[in-house]
Design an enzyme around this catalytic site. Structure first.
Site, PDB file in Angstrom:
ATOM      1  N   GLN A  79      40.120  13.227  39.561  1.00  0.00           N
ATOM      2  CA  GLN A  79      40.868  12.739  40.718  1.00  0.00           C
ATOM      3  C   GLN A  79      41.258  13.885  41.650  1.00  0.00           C
ATOM      4  O   GLN A  79      41.165  15.056  41.294  1.00  0.00           O
ATOM      5  CB  GLN A  79      42.130  12.014  40.236  1.00  0.00           C
ATOM      6  CG  GLN A  79      42.957  12.824  39.248  1.00  0.00           C
ATOM      7  CD  GLN A  79      43.811  11.969  38.305  1.00  0.00           C
ATOM      8  OE1 GLN A  79      43.855  10.746  38.409  1.00  0.00           O
ATOM      9  NE2 GLN A  79      44.492  12.627  37.379  1.00  0.00           N
ATOM     10  N   HIS A 101      61.518   7.657  35.590  1.00  0.00           N
ATOM     11  CA  HIS A 101      61.561   8.239  34.241  1.00  0.00           C
ATOM     12  C   HIS A 101      62.742   7.730  33.412  1.00  0.00           C
ATOM     13  O   HIS A 101      62.638   7.607  32.201  1.00  0.00           O
ATOM     14  CB  HIS A 101      61.531   9.770  34.339  1.00  0.00           C
ATOM     15  CG  HIS A 101      60.222  10.266  34.879  1.00  0.00           C
ATOM     16  ND1 HIS A 101      60.120  11.068  36.001  1.00  0.00           N
ATOM     17  CD2 HIS A 101      58.938  10.012  34.481  1.00  0.00           C
ATOM     18  CE1 HIS A 101      58.833  11.305  36.256  1.00  0.00           C
ATOM     19  NE2 HIS A 101      58.103  10.677  35.358  1.00  0.00           N
ATOM     20  N   ASP A 150      52.925  14.787  34.782  1.00  0.00           N
ATOM     21  CA  ASP A 150      53.984  15.527  35.478  1.00  0.00           C
ATOM     22  C   ASP A 150      55.088  15.977  34.528  1.00  0.00           C
ATOM     23  O   ASP A 150      55.856  16.871  34.850  1.00  0.00           O
ATOM     24  CB  ASP A 150      54.564  14.661  36.592  1.00  0.00           C
ATOM     25  CG  ASP A 150      55.145  13.371  36.048  1.00  0.00           C
ATOM     26  OD1 ASP A 150      56.321  13.377  35.619  1.00  0.00           O
ATOM     27  OD2 ASP A 150      54.453  12.333  36.036  1.00  0.00           O
ATOM     28  N   GLU A 206      47.229  13.557  27.874  1.00  0.00           N
ATOM     29  CA  GLU A 206      46.954  13.480  29.321  1.00  0.00           C
ATOM     30  C   GLU A 206      45.507  13.909  29.530  1.00  0.00           C
ATOM     31  O   GLU A 206      45.084  14.946  29.035  1.00  0.00           O
ATOM     32  CB  GLU A 206      47.930  14.386  30.070  1.00  0.00           C
ATOM     33  CG  GLU A 206      47.545  14.744  31.495  1.00  0.00           C
ATOM     34  CD  GLU A 206      47.480  13.546  32.449  1.00  0.00           C
ATOM     35  OE1 GLU A 206      48.443  12.774  32.525  1.00  0.00           O
ATOM     36  OE2 GLU A 206      46.418  13.387  33.112  1.00  0.00           O
ATOM     37  N   GLY A 209      43.202   9.312  26.460  1.00  0.00           N
ATOM     38  CA  GLY A 209      44.150   8.522  25.681  1.00  0.00           C
ATOM     39  C   GLY A 209      43.500   7.348  24.965  1.00  0.00           C
ATOM     40  O   GLY A 209      43.916   6.968  23.862  1.00  0.00           O
ATOM     41  N   ASP A 239      52.154   5.823  30.586  1.00  0.00           N
ATOM     42  CA  ASP A 239      52.661   6.309  31.871  1.00  0.00           C
ATOM     43  C   ASP A 239      51.448   6.617  32.743  1.00  0.00           C
ATOM     44  O   ASP A 239      51.112   7.771  32.991  1.00  0.00           O
ATOM     45  CB  ASP A 239      53.502   7.562  31.591  1.00  0.00           C
ATOM     46  CG  ASP A 239      54.157   8.107  32.840  1.00  0.00           C
ATOM     47  OD1 ASP A 239      54.015   7.494  33.906  1.00  0.00           O
ATOM     48  OD2 ASP A 239      54.808   9.165  32.729  1.00  0.00           O
ATOM     49  N   SER A 240      50.798   5.570  33.191  1.00  0.00           N
ATOM     50  CA  SER A 240      49.495   5.730  33.840  1.00  0.00           C
ATOM     51  C   SER A 240      49.579   5.622  35.347  1.00  0.00           C
ATOM     52  O   SER A 240      50.537   5.100  35.900  1.00  0.00           O
ATOM     53  CB  SER A 240      48.544   4.647  33.332  1.00  0.00           C
ATOM     54  OG  SER A 240      48.930   3.391  33.853  1.00  0.00           O
ATOM     55  N   THR A 241      48.537   6.089  35.995  1.00  0.00           N
ATOM     56  CA  THR A 241      48.333   5.806  37.413  1.00  0.00           C
ATOM     57  C   THR A 241      47.853   4.361  37.547  1.00  0.00           C
ATOM     58  O   THR A 241      47.747   3.637  36.558  1.00  0.00           O
ATOM     59  CB  THR A 241      47.274   6.760  38.000  1.00  0.00           C
ATOM     60  OG1 THR A 241      46.101   6.681  37.176  1.00  0.00           O
ATOM     61  CG2 THR A 241      47.770   8.199  38.014  1.00  0.00           C
ATOM     62  N   ASP A 242      47.562   3.951  38.765  1.00  0.00           N
ATOM     63  CA  ASP A 242      47.047   2.597  38.979  1.00  0.00           C
ATOM     64  C   ASP A 242      45.694   2.424  38.285  1.00  0.00           C
ATOM     65  O   ASP A 242      45.011   3.403  37.992  1.00  0.00           O
ATOM     66  CB  ASP A 242      46.892   2.341  40.484  1.00  0.00           C
ATOM     67  CG  ASP A 242      48.238   2.387  41.198  1.00  0.00           C
ATOM     68  OD1 ASP A 242      49.250   2.025  40.573  1.00  0.00           O
ATOM     69  OD2 ASP A 242      48.279   2.807  42.360  1.00  0.00           O
TER      70      ASP A 242
END
Lengths: 286, 286
Positions: A31, A62, A86, A106, A138, A155-158
């Protein structure tokens, strides 16, 4: 040099943030990653053009992704975090002395490295002695590991690019197997307001509801995300997040939070009617 | 012709909405009024450059400003609405057969006329036989009238221009006098996230808390407003909105809502810690 970063919410709505400086830009094999410094939001982490983290309101995200499951079962000892490069989720988890082990998986080392260098606010606890940081996929990890966790946080992105498989039925099944008998899973569950995220919200929730005996959705105000209305999923083998809230036990821990509190814990599961209808499959869109 | 309407959230953040057509533009003696047709939000009413109403999510705002007080006391008979020129608040009130009289005092006839012509979705019930529509200054009206109301709703714009006096201590005092012994007042109470609205949120809440025996703030997700995190104030002579919620009585009315429900009624008073701290005066900003 001052410019405007543009986030496309839909083809017909966009949000512009004035930037002071482009602190970092890189393209990993997964990405595009940018960090800008801004007047309104402090430093912001942008992945593939979408705001992931801002220094101004990351505490909201968070707080809600960690303290809701932890106050439901403060005896959680072993936690798996998928994504969350992050570091903000791990930071909140390390505030619990009772947690013995945190495995964070990650996929993209560039996110972690950029966060470590430019976002100490979120990444500062990634070197806590209880944290094992794996740069790995993951999906592969949960399929192969023998470890059992009390809590898994996705805790993912879209669900575009590397985040996509983290919304699949197969992955949810594997997570279920890696959870203890009273295990809890929390996932980034998108948003009901715009059409694309609403579709993902419905899909992810339906899959989770098919996998776990209990699945509820909770909401929070996340102004730096499109529409400001964001959701997490709470899937569990045993605990109901509202009925089983350990209010006194959690409050006795003395963890100071800026967004989360045990009243809000109950309130955040009280959803608007249109969201409930969408989750039940009775309504297509707002 | 397709263009972008720009709303300035702060000097450093702005929201752009693609427009299909500028349906109406006018300048009254009080403010600039525009109505655009848009792909994402349907028709939007813009006052002095700020989105006031969108066809997509006006139901959220109007649900929350009416059903929260009405479910606290479903026996309300006489209601005063200050502002609310688009008609959406009156529309929701007219759904209660038990309400006998609604007085709406809107200072700007141009808003009402434009809404009647271009926004039937919100304005359709302004000609209900129980509604008395006065084009007048709400501040002057509450000072001079002898009428007593069970509910006063201050459905105002931001405290700039004609909305300013509707955030004053003097006006709140006059409203208090015009309320019955178990009267309730609900007001548009701004937002905690950006500095300007947060200051107004704190000011208005402090004044109302000084005027009424009970004052609470409740929140909702309003994506078309800056930050998407918006608040109403609930000020009352007698009723606590949570303890005195008439769940069964309200549900027996059979009023179908898209956002409001009696669980959310309780949940919306559960505020984030940072908002509570700001309201207590212990915190300056997010």
């Amino acid at each position: 040099m001052s410019e405007w970063f543009t986030e496309k919410h839909t083809d017909f709505a966009k949000f512009l943030i004035k930037t002071k400086e482009n602190v970092f830009s890189g393209e990993s094999e997964f990405q595009k990653i940018d960090i800008f410094d801004t007047q309104e939001f402090g430093k912001i982490l942008v992945i593939d053009g979408f705001v992931n983290v801002t220094e101004k309101d990351e505490f909201i995200y968070h707080d809600m992704i960690t303290h809701v499951p932890m106050a439901t079962n403060p005896d959680i000892k072993k936690v798996l975090v998928i994504g969350g490069g992050d570091g903000g989720t791990v930071r909140e988890l390390t505030r619990y002395k009772e947690i013995e082990k945190i495995v964070m998986v990650e996929i993209d080392s560039m996110v972690v490295e950029a966060a470590k260098k430019y976002l100490p606010l979120t990444s500062e606890k990634l070197d806590d002695s209880r944290v094992t940081l794996l740069i790995d996929d993951g999906i592969k990890y949960v399929k192969q590991t023998d470890e059992i966790f009390d809590l898994i946080i996705i805790d993912s992105t879209d669900p575009i690019g590397p985040g996509e498989g983290l919304f699949s039925q197969d992955f949810y099944n594997d997570c279920y197997k890696r959870l203890s008998d009273d295990g809890i899973m929390v996932n980034q569950n998108e948003s009901p307001y715009y059409e694309d995220t609403a579709m993902e919200m419905k899909r992810a929730s339906a899959k989770l509801a098919a996998t776990f005996p209990l699945m509820k959705v909770y909401q929070f105000h996340m102004p730096s995300y499109p529409s400001g209305h964001w959701l997490f999923g709470f899937a569990s083998k045993k605990y109901d997040p509202v009925k089983d809230l350990k209010k006194e036990q959690w409050e006795a821990l003395g963890i100071q939070t800026q967004y989360y509190n045990t009243d809000l814990h109950v309130g955040c599961f009280m959803l608007p009617t249109y969201v409930k209808e969408m989750l039940k499959g009775n309504r297509e869109r707002i």
